[in-house]
Write a protein that holds these residues in place. Structure first.
Motif, short mmCIF file in Angstrom:
data_model
loop_
_atom_site.label_atom_id
_atom_site.label_comp_id
_atom_site.label_asym_id
_atom_site.label_seq_id
_atom_site.Cartn_x
_atom_site.Cartn_y
_atom_site.Cartn_z
N ALA A 172 123.70 0.52 86.40
CA ALA A 172 123.91 0.65 87.84
C ALA A 172 125.38 0.43 88.18
CB ALA A 172 123.05 -0.36 88.59
N CYS A 173 125.85 1.18 89.15
CA CYS A 173 127.23 1.02 89.56
C CYS A 173 127.26 0.74 91.06
CB CYS A 173 128.02 2.29 89.25
SG CYS A 173 127.42 3.74 90.15
N GLY A 174 128.46 0.51 91.58
CA GLY A 174 128.58 0.30 93.01
C GLY A 174 128.09 1.53 93.76
N VAL A 175 127.42 1.32 94.87
CA VAL A 175 126.86 2.42 95.64
C VAL A 175 127.87 2.87 96.68
CG1 VAL A 175 124.94 3.16 97.11
CG2 VAL A 175 124.53 1.51 95.27
N LYS A 176 128.35 4.09 96.54
CA LYS A 176 129.34 4.60 97.48
C LYS A 176 128.68 4.93 98.82
CE LYS A 176 129.00 9.50 96.19
NZ LYS A 176 129.75 10.71 95.76
N ARG A 177 129.51 5.18 99.81
CA ARG A 177 129.04 5.55 101.14
C ARG A 177 129.31 7.03 101.37
NH1 ARG A 177 126.15 1.84 103.66
NH2 ARG A 177 126.99 2.40 105.70
N ILE A 178 128.44 7.70 102.11
CA ILE A 178 128.65 9.10 102.44
C ILE A 178 128.42 9.30 103.94
CG2 ILE A 178 127.96 9.93 100.15
CD1 ILE A 178 125.28 10.80 101.46
N LYS A 179 129.01 10.35 104.46
CA LYS A 179 128.75 10.75 105.84
C LYS A 179 127.54 11.66 105.84
CE LYS A 179 133.55 10.36 107.38
NZ LYS A 179 133.31 9.06 108.03
N LEU A 180 126.53 11.29 106.59
CA LEU A 180 125.31 12.08 106.66
C LEU A 180 125.37 12.92 107.93
CD1 LEU A 180 122.65 12.56 105.14
CD2 LEU A 180 121.59 10.86 106.61
N GLY A 181 125.55 14.21 107.76
CA GLY A 181 125.71 15.06 108.92
C GLY A 181 127.10 14.93 109.51
N SER A 182 127.32 15.58 110.64
CA SER A 182 128.66 15.63 111.24
C SER A 182 128.74 14.88 112.56
CB SER A 182 129.05 17.10 111.46
OG SER A 182 128.04 17.78 112.20
N GLN A 183 127.76 14.00 112.82
CA GLN A 183 127.73 13.29 114.10
C GLN A 183 128.23 11.85 114.02
OE1 GLN A 183 126.98 15.25 116.76
NE2 GLN A 183 126.91 16.77 115.10
N LEU A 229 127.12 9.41 111.46
CA LEU A 229 126.30 8.47 110.69
C LEU A 229 126.83 8.36 109.27
CD1 LEU A 229 123.82 6.63 110.42
CD2 LEU A 229 122.46 8.67 109.92
N GLU A 230 126.99 7.13 108.81
CA GLU A 230 127.41 6.86 107.44
C GLU A 230 126.35 6.00 106.78
OE1 GLU A 230 130.83 4.13 105.71
OE2 GLU A 230 131.70 6.00 106.49
N VAL A 231 125.96 6.38 105.56
CA VAL A 231 124.88 5.68 104.85
C VAL A 231 125.27 5.47 103.39
CG1 VAL A 231 123.12 6.72 106.35
CG2 VAL A 231 123.70 7.84 104.19
N SER A 232 124.50 4.64 102.70
CA SER A 232 124.68 4.53 101.26
C SER A 232 124.29 5.86 100.62
CB SER A 232 123.82 3.39 100.70
OG SER A 232 122.46 3.53 101.07
N ALA A 233 124.97 6.23 99.55
CA ALA A 233 124.77 7.53 98.92
C ALA A 233 123.35 7.71 98.39
CB ALA A 233 125.77 7.73 97.78
N GLN A 234 122.66 6.63 98.17
CA GLN A 234 121.25 6.66 97.82
C GLN A 234 120.52 5.71 98.76
OE1 GLN A 234 120.04 7.28 93.68
NE2 GLN A 234 118.91 5.38 93.80
N GLY A 235 119.39 6.16 99.27
CA GLY A 235 118.60 5.32 100.16
C GLY A 235 117.38 4.77 99.46
N LEU A 236 116.52 4.13 100.24
CA LEU A 236 115.28 3.58 99.71
C LEU A 236 114.12 4.06 100.57
CD1 LEU A 236 113.80 1.68 97.72
CD2 LEU A 236 114.13 -0.15 99.39
N GLY A 237 113.22 4.83 99.98
CA GLY A 237 112.00 5.21 100.66
C GLY A 237 111.04 4.04 100.63
N CYS A 238 110.65 3.56 101.79
CA CYS A 238 109.87 2.31 101.86
C CYS A 238 108.36 2.53 101.91
CB CYS A 238 110.32 1.51 103.08
SG CYS A 238 112.06 1.03 103.05
N HIS A 257 124.12 15.55 92.51
CA HIS A 257 125.14 16.56 92.25
C HIS A 257 124.99 17.80 93.12
CE1 HIS A 257 126.18 14.04 88.83
NE2 HIS A 257 127.17 14.85 88.52
N GLN A 258 124.00 17.81 93.99
CA GLN A 258 123.88 18.94 94.92
C GLN A 258 124.96 18.90 95.98
OE1 GLN A 258 121.84 21.45 94.31
NE2 GLN A 258 121.14 20.30 92.52
N GLY A 259 125.57 17.74 96.20
CA GLY A 259 126.66 17.65 97.16
C GLY A 259 126.68 16.32 97.88
N ASP A 260 127.82 16.02 98.50
CA ASP A 260 127.98 14.76 99.21
C ASP A 260 127.28 14.75 100.57
OD1 ASP A 260 129.38 13.47 97.22
OD2 ASP A 260 131.35 14.04 98.00
N ASP A 261 126.64 15.85 100.91
CA ASP A 261 125.85 15.89 102.14
C ASP A 261 124.38 15.64 101.88
OD1 ASP A 261 125.43 18.24 100.75
OD2 ASP A 261 125.53 19.55 102.51
N VAL A 262 124.06 15.25 100.63
CA VAL A 262 122.67 15.02 100.23
C VAL A 262 122.47 13.56 99.86
CG1 VAL A 262 120.83 15.67 98.63
CG2 VAL A 262 122.52 17.38 99.35
#
Length: 345
Positions: A4-15, A17-26, A274-279
């Motif tokens: 496991a490595c540090g979890v980067k942040r990504i911009k989700l959409g163009s409005q 919202l910034e989230v962790s690059a991987q989420g958790l389905g609860c 690897h599909q992209g930073d918008d995923v």
């Protein structure tokens, strides 16, 4: 095994919202995948995720129903709410063994208010329409969601399993931040129309079931371990007549992951990343060790040649069986009536 490595942040959409690059389905800690996890263990998992850098939590009022939202409300006390991006959903009602989809304005408002109370929050970061109500023009549903944004009860709006035309119509009323869809090595139909539409409009993509509901992590042996009330036992792809065919895909993923020095689950998740930073994939789990393995996927780097190899072994003919049984429609590609029909009704 990739660590496991540090979890980067990504911009989700163009409005914004910034989230962790991987989420958790609860979902799976409370519903559908067998016996719910004991509350203390579930909360420990959620806290571990936050401390590990996974801060994008996905739930729904239909998980339980309601119990998953209550669980998150308890887990996010004592200052933890500010550390997470909280997504929940509305639109699916389970009553007397039947499933109903609703999207009328009064329901949208009432169910949002109820989710806020269960989650014990003042505002929901990302609020999805879980499934599209084919009786209500999407413009009507979106109009109420827009009001909730203006009132500060939700920050961003999302759709789940919506058609390209529904996404476009919704986005014209108020910007859609994210579309949640099933995307994995064994569910790739969204690549044809839905994903390009999202990218054209600047909408983020949240991939649920990126591990094929566990199949890409464990293969056919997964079925032997499922509780009797696990919904996966009813899904076509997990039936014996299809498992024998589908295990070939799993075996090919295993062979490739062995060469890469990672697990099959990490390889499958890395393909989604690897599909992209918008995923943003949101794999679910009930076990901390599986969670740790999943975030290890972030350190698995795939070359263009390896991506092509994975895609060549994950063609539509590689998978037998529909995603859902006939009594569990996905409402994918669902259309709603024209806006004019609602106004004149």
């Amino acid at each position: 095994m990739a660590e496991a490595c540090g979890v980067k942040r990504i911009k989700l959409g163009s409005q914004g919202l910034e989230v962790s690059a991987q989420g958790l389905g609860c979902m799976c800690v409370s519903a559908f995948y067998g016996t719910p996890k004991p509350e203390p263990d579930a909360i420990a998992l959620l806290h571990h995720a936050i401390h590990s850098g996974v801060t994008f939590f996905d739930t729904s009022d239909s998980y339980g129903p309601h119990t998953n939202e209550v669980l998150l409300g308890k887990a996010l006390k004592d200052g933890l709410r500010e550390k997470v991006e909280l997504a929940t959903k509305f639109g699916i009602i389970y009553a007397e063994g039947k499933r109903e989809i609703k999207g009328d304005p009064a329901y949208v408002r009432a169910t949002c208010e109820a989710s806020l109370k269960r989650l014990n929050v003042a505002c929901i970061d990302l609020y999805y329409q879980h499934r599209v109500d084919t009786r209500v023009p999407i413009e009507i549903t979106m109009g109420e969601l827009k009001k909730l944004v203006e009132e500060g009860k939700i920050k961003y709006i999302g759709l789940s399993e919506a058609s390209a035309s529904t996404i476009r119509r919704a986005h014209a009323v108020h910007p859609i931040t994210a579309v949640q869809l099933e995307w994995s090595l064994w569910s790739r139909d969204v690549e044809e129309e839905i994903v390009p539409t999202c990218r054209e409009l600047g909408i983020g993509i949240v991939a649920y079931s990126p591990l094929g509901r566990g199949f890409l992590a464990s293969g056919p042996k997964l079925v032997e371990k499922l509780d009797n009330d696990d919904v996966r036992k009813t899904l076509p792809r997990f039936q014996q007549e299809n498992l024998d065919h589908n295990k070939i895909l799993y075996e090919k993923v295993c062979a490739m992951s062995e060469k890469k020095g990672c697990t099959p689950a990490q390889l499958a998740l890395a393909w989604v990343h690897h599909q992209g930073d918008d995923v943003c994939p949101i794999p679910g789990t009930t076990k901390i060790q599986n969670f740790n393995q999943n975030i290890g996927a972030l350190s698995v780097k795939l070359t263009p040649e390896e991506m092509s190899e994975l895609e060549s072994i994950a063609q539509p003919e590689s998978v037998k069986g529909e995603r859902y049984s006939s009594i569990m429609p996905t409402f994918k590609n669902s259309e709603t009536p024209p806006f004019s029909s609602w106004k004149t009704a």
